[in-house]
Write an enzyme that holds these catalytic residues in place. Sequence first.
Site, PDB file in Angstrom:
ATOM      1  N   LEU A   5      -4.356 -14.446  11.006  1.00 41.93           N
ATOM      2  CA  LEU A   5      -5.119 -13.377  11.629  1.00 41.93           C
ATOM      3  C   LEU A   5      -6.622 -13.598  11.528  1.00 41.93           C
ATOM      4  O   LEU A   5      -7.151 -13.920  10.465  1.00 41.93           O
ATOM      5  CB  LEU A   5      -4.762 -12.054  10.938  1.00 41.93           C
ATOM      6  CG  LEU A   5      -5.351 -10.810  11.584  1.00 41.93           C
ATOM      7  CD1 LEU A   5      -4.733 -10.599  12.953  1.00 41.93           C
ATOM      8  CD2 LEU A   5      -5.102  -9.604  10.696  1.00 41.93           C
ATOM      9  N   ARG A  35      -0.247   0.344  18.140  1.00 46.19           N
ATOM     10  CA  ARG A  35      -1.064   0.857  17.051  1.00 46.19           C
ATOM     11  C   ARG A  35      -2.521   0.448  17.232  1.00 46.19           C
ATOM     12  O   ARG A  35      -2.805  -0.679  17.623  1.00 46.19           O
ATOM     13  CB  ARG A  35      -0.553   0.308  15.707  1.00 46.19           C
ATOM     14  CG  ARG A  35      -1.420   0.700  14.522  1.00 46.19           C
ATOM     15  CD  ARG A  35      -0.830   0.245  13.203  1.00 46.19           C
ATOM     16  NE  ARG A  35      -0.808  -1.199  13.027  1.00 46.19           N
ATOM     17  CZ  ARG A  35      -1.880  -1.961  12.783  1.00 46.19           C
ATOM     18  NH1 ARG A  35      -3.081  -1.434  12.709  1.00 46.19           N
ATOM     19  NH2 ARG A  35      -1.739  -3.265  12.609  1.00 46.19           N
ATOM     20  N   GLY A  74       0.799  -1.217   0.000  1.00 44.07           N
ATOM     21  CA  GLY A  74       0.000   0.000   0.000  1.00 44.07           C
ATOM     22  C   GLY A  74       0.832   1.268   0.000  1.00 44.07           C
ATOM     23  O   GLY A  74       0.562   2.210  -0.760  1.00 44.07           O
ATOM     24  N   ALA A  75       1.861   1.335   0.845  1.00 45.87           N
ATOM     25  CA  ALA A  75       2.664   2.560   0.941  1.00 45.87           C
ATOM     26  C   ALA A  75       3.457   2.791  -0.340  1.00 45.87           C
ATOM     27  O   ALA A  75       3.497   3.905  -0.872  1.00 45.87           O
ATOM     28  CB  ALA A  75       3.599   2.483   2.148  1.00 45.87           C
ATOM     29  N   GLU A 127       4.862   0.062   7.120  1.00 45.31           N
ATOM     30  CA  GLU A 127       5.256  -0.617   8.359  1.00 45.31           C
ATOM     31  C   GLU A 127       6.751  -0.527   8.636  1.00 45.31           C
ATOM     32  O   GLU A 127       7.171  -0.505   9.793  1.00 45.31           O
ATOM     33  CB  GLU A 127       4.817  -2.091   8.339  1.00 45.31           C
ATOM     34  CG  GLU A 127       5.016  -2.759   9.697  1.00 45.31           C
ATOM     35  CD  GLU A 127       4.477  -4.169   9.783  1.00 45.31           C
ATOM     36  OE1 GLU A 127       3.704  -4.575   8.881  1.00 45.31           O
ATOM     37  OE2 GLU A 127       4.821  -4.869  10.745  1.00 45.31           O
ATOM     38  N   GLN A 144       3.637  -5.249  18.075  1.00 51.72           N
ATOM     39  CA  GLN A 144       2.269  -5.589  18.460  1.00 51.72           C
ATOM     40  C   GLN A 144       1.967  -7.078  18.311  1.00 51.72           C
ATOM     41  O   GLN A 144       2.220  -7.658  17.263  1.00 51.72           O
ATOM     42  CB  GLN A 144       1.290  -4.801  17.587  1.00 51.72           C
ATOM     43  CG  GLN A 144      -0.168  -5.070  17.904  1.00 51.72           C
ATOM     44  CD  GLN A 144      -1.068  -4.045  17.261  1.00 51.72           C
ATOM     45  OE1 GLN A 144      -1.395  -4.137  16.085  1.00 51.72           O
ATOM     46  NE2 GLN A 144      -1.452  -3.039  18.031  1.00 51.72           N
ATOM     47  N   HIS A 172       2.338  -9.478  15.100  1.00 52.15           N
ATOM     48  CA  HIS A 172       1.541  -8.879  14.041  1.00 52.15           C
ATOM     49  C   HIS A 172       2.151  -7.649  13.389  1.00 52.15           C
ATOM     50  O   HIS A 172       2.177  -7.542  12.166  1.00 52.15           O
ATOM     51  CB  HIS A 172       0.170  -8.544  14.618  1.00 52.15           C
ATOM     52  CG  HIS A 172      -0.819  -8.019  13.627  1.00 52.15           C
ATOM     53  ND1 HIS A 172      -1.175  -8.722  12.487  1.00 52.15           N
ATOM     54  CD2 HIS A 172      -1.531  -6.867  13.589  1.00 52.15           C
ATOM     55  CE1 HIS A 172      -2.071  -8.015  11.800  1.00 52.15           C
ATOM     56  NE2 HIS A 172      -2.288  -6.887  12.435  1.00 52.15           N
ATOM     57  N   HIS A 188      -1.178  -9.270  18.067  1.00 53.20           N
ATOM     58  CA  HIS A 188      -2.622  -9.176  17.841  1.00 53.20           C
ATOM     59  C   HIS A 188      -3.299 -10.256  18.671  1.00 53.20           C
ATOM     60  O   HIS A 188      -2.836 -11.395  18.677  1.00 53.20           O
ATOM     61  CB  HIS A 188      -2.903  -9.367  16.345  1.00 53.20           C
ATOM     62  CG  HIS A 188      -4.308  -9.037  15.935  1.00 53.20           C
ATOM     63  ND1 HIS A 188      -5.391  -9.776  16.346  1.00 53.20           N
ATOM     64  CD2 HIS A 188      -4.797  -8.044  15.160  1.00 53.20           C
ATOM     65  CE1 HIS A 188      -6.489  -9.243  15.835  1.00 53.20           C
ATOM     66  NE2 HIS A 188      -6.158  -8.192  15.110  1.00 53.20           N
ATOM     67  N   ARG A 215      -5.240  -3.374  21.272  1.00 52.49           N
ATOM     68  CA  ARG A 215      -4.739  -4.745  21.099  1.00 52.49           C
ATOM     69  C   ARG A 215      -3.772  -5.184  22.185  1.00 52.49           C
ATOM     70  O   ARG A 215      -3.794  -6.345  22.612  1.00 52.49           O
ATOM     71  CB  ARG A 215      -4.063  -4.867  19.724  1.00 52.49           C
ATOM     72  CG  ARG A 215      -5.074  -4.813  18.610  1.00 52.49           C
ATOM     73  CD  ARG A 215      -4.426  -4.805  17.255  1.00 52.49           C
ATOM     74  NE  ARG A 215      -5.464  -4.783  16.228  1.00 52.49           N
ATOM     75  CZ  ARG A 215      -5.209  -4.618  14.929  1.00 52.49           C
ATOM     76  NH1 ARG A 215      -3.964  -4.452  14.512  1.00 52.49           N
ATOM     77  NH2 ARG A 215      -6.197  -4.621  14.062  1.00 52.49           N
ATOM     78  N   PHE A 237     -14.086  -0.666  15.958  1.00 52.70           N
ATOM     79  CA  PHE A 237     -12.802  -1.354  16.049  1.00 52.70           C
ATOM     80  C   PHE A 237     -12.153  -0.986  17.379  1.00 52.70           C
ATOM     81  O   PHE A 237     -12.503   0.026  17.985  1.00 52.70           O
ATOM     82  CB  PHE A 237     -11.887  -0.901  14.898  1.00 52.70           C
ATOM     83  CG  PHE A 237     -11.462  -2.024  13.993  1.00 52.70           C
ATOM     84  CD1 PHE A 237     -12.341  -2.539  13.058  1.00 52.70           C
ATOM     85  CD2 PHE A 237     -10.176  -2.560  14.066  1.00 52.70           C
ATOM     86  CE1 PHE A 237     -11.950  -3.579  12.219  1.00 52.70           C
ATOM     87  CE2 PHE A 237      -9.777  -3.596  13.232  1.00 52.70           C
ATOM     88  CZ  PHE A 237     -10.664  -4.099  12.310  1.00 52.70           C
ATOM     89  N   GLU A 245      -9.924  -8.059  14.002  1.00 56.53           N
ATOM     90  CA  GLU A 245     -10.598  -7.388  15.096  1.00 56.53           C
ATOM     91  C   GLU A 245     -12.029  -7.008  14.700  1.00 56.53           C
ATOM     92  O   GLU A 245     -12.891  -6.781  15.554  1.00 56.53           O
ATOM     93  CB  GLU A 245      -9.791  -6.125  15.401  1.00 56.53           C
ATOM     94  CG  GLU A 245     -10.056  -5.444  16.685  1.00 56.53           C
ATOM     95  CD  GLU A 245      -8.976  -4.401  16.931  1.00 56.53           C
ATOM     96  OE1 GLU A 245      -7.772  -4.729  16.838  1.00 56.53           O
ATOM     97  OE2 GLU A 245      -9.333  -3.258  17.187  1.00 56.53           O
TER      98      GLU A 245
END
Lengths: 238, 604
Positions: free
Chosen positions: B248, B411, B15-16, B400, B236, B369, B238, B282, B116, B251
């Site tokens: 995963l 986060r 994505g980034a 990330e 983190q 995670h 999760h 989380r 969330f 959430e």
Amino acid sequence: MAKVNVTVKILRFNPDVDEQPHWQTYQVNDVDETSQVLDVLHRIKWYQDGTLTLRSSCAHGVCGSDAMVINGHNRLACKTLVRDVQPTITVEPIRGLKVIKDLVVDMEPFFAKYKSIEPWFINPEPPPERERLQSQKDRERFDDTTKCILCGACTTSCPSFWANGEYVGPAAIVQAHRWIFDSRDKGTAERLKILNDRFGVWACRTAFNCVEACPREIDITKAIGEVKKALTFGTIDF
Amino acid sequence: MQFHKHEAVIVGAGGAGLMAALYASKSVDTAVISKLYPTRSHTGAAQGGIGAALANLEEDHWEWHAYDTVKGADWMGDEPEIEFMCREAIDVVIELEHMGLPFDRTPEGKISQRPFGGHTNNITHKPVRRAAHAADRTGHMILQTLYQQCIKNNVNFYDEFQVVDLLINDGAAVGVVAYEIATGELHVFHAKTVLFATGGFGRMWKITSNAHAYTGDGNGIAARRGIPQQDLEFFQFHPTGIRGMGILITEGVRGEGGVLINNEGERFMDRYAPNVKDLASRDVVSRAIYLEVMAGRGINGEDWVWLDIRPETVNKYFERDDIRNPDGTPRRIDADYVRKKLPDIADFTKTYLGVDPVVDPMPVQPTAHYAMGGIPTDVNGRVLIDEERTVMPGMYAAGECACVSAHGANRLGTNSLLDLVVFGKSAGIDMARYCQENDWKPLPENAGQEAADMLERIRTNEGTEHVATLRTELQQLMTKNVSVFRTQELLDEAVVEIQKLRERYKHVGIQDKGKTFNTELLQAWEFGNLLDLALLTATSAAARTESRGAHARDDYPDRDDEHWMKHTLAWLQPDGSVKLSYKPVRRILNPDGTYKYPAIKRVY
């Protein structure tokens, strides 16, 4: 968890040393029945034979890296559990694309077909300040085909594609369907024109292999049928 | 060796990277180099949603989103950067919709949103619907949408090229060296700007939600080239990975009403987070699960609990807690609703557990995670190389692998997809600006030779150590020593043991000596990144004698703002040791000099 011993027969080919593909057999013991075929292949690669070559990434069926032929069926190795294919597991590369090495095939022609249907949002109208509105019903209309992860399992299971590599293939049609049946998109005419070709949707002979192969359980033949219908009747059945 | 020249070189096609490419390519020659086909990137595994205060279903404000993020971060996030992200969130989510992203819809046809963890109405302190989503495959749709836009805009892609080194001249980034996986050939990319968007490194733990590809390549390269890593001790876990596998379970399951249940049939989050219960942040939920397990209340006395989204269970708690729809009617769900809102979860549990989540509960345990820490950057993705926030010319990071820091010590769910698009976009824009304002800087002498020598060493090394064995040892060590709860003893031991593994790693031998698609070679190289990052993580964690966010210490159970409200910077030294330093957390002051976000004890 029950443990099993499995025999894994893999069709191998390394262009640097092999003239022809050849079968190689590995024995892997004490495998959890519920582990993935991908885990078994990794165990072979990591602990028996580092030269065994495959693609993998997410390892839970969403990235589309590890499509291969497992016991004769196109499957994702990470979505196929050992208990369903043991005790002898045969693994081959997906068919109809050039093998680069072992289970790795050249995906470039596959992605070229994907790109050929203009897989992006087409709407020349300037967008509103906020989101475009879309009813829940209109959103639902193309939900199934948004699930496609471009793994190639469908296209490489298709006899029409094997017979003629020019055929755009089910995956590209699924991706086109995702836009054609999206009420916000205005590129329907040009996409239908691209698909209205003997190497477009008309090459589909409804063998249904693609439906059986799809790890995302997309009703591919239905999607192709809807595109054919749109071409035949000149209207989109939203 | 082949040579290429592109003004903006982006490493990583998640994505980034794709968002940055989209923006940089509007005005400068842009190339994306990725070890995977772009659509294989791990952004595609993100499920539940992207956070933005669109207020499509109920009152919400970006200021509430910012406060929730500051609080979720346990006052470790940089506040101006958090405000930037939460303010930009609204426009950027609308922008994704304008690119054709198929968000779920409200009855009025607007983008649908759901609750969330940690996202609240700041007045009532109850959960707020802020997570914009496309079923439970929001990341998949973001990844595909951005890739489609990049194809349309003719971005250059180098797919299945593994970047193995960063080229620096006179302190500025001037390119990268990449290994073409199919052929084994090395390519030198000369650039005016380089962006690392290489994702995370959760593969150093045994139970993880992360892809096999998540080996911290960009972070490892940067660390070895003298760029510090920030806040790596904050990783983190999760709360809801599938038991034993780590896959995963979003959430969003709890956002839709799912609850965690212990061996006594108790919805135990009542005790840990009386206000928002299962929708606490989380770190809080993962610790709660761990404490339940320690108290013998894991299922069958083991190290896992149930996640229950069966309509009868959910409706029972909806009724008890008087949960209502936006129109005021009592909220109730049925099996069809669950299947429609969480189809992929149903698919995963069916495939891997043989369980239909509307019929049976799901066995879950915390799973490694997300890295809150990473390469330090400013809000424009520019890499900051010291305590004074000195910018490294031409060098960028986003997603990330970067640390802005918008996530601080923990986060919030939905803020990772947001981080990707917001900071990917601002980095892409700033790269284009930099390219237009600056001339080409020359490549360093013998560019690519060090990388060539390094890979050749791995390929031809006759060592007897074995990558998979070392990796398993590292994963077991990190899982035991650098996990949800930590102590000085465990962390110090981890540092010593990781150094031993790093020493043994020098003697690794591989079987595949070929040039064609040599993934064994690449996996050996990738493991080196995990080792270096594990060392920096454990060292940073051992030094931080407090508990904050995801960094929980048995021996220092309290947050210590007086001594520790500061970011860690960790440098990997050429001799293999680690140098630590610190820089302040960026706070926002009110006009009267008081803190805009006073640091209080976190209660959910």
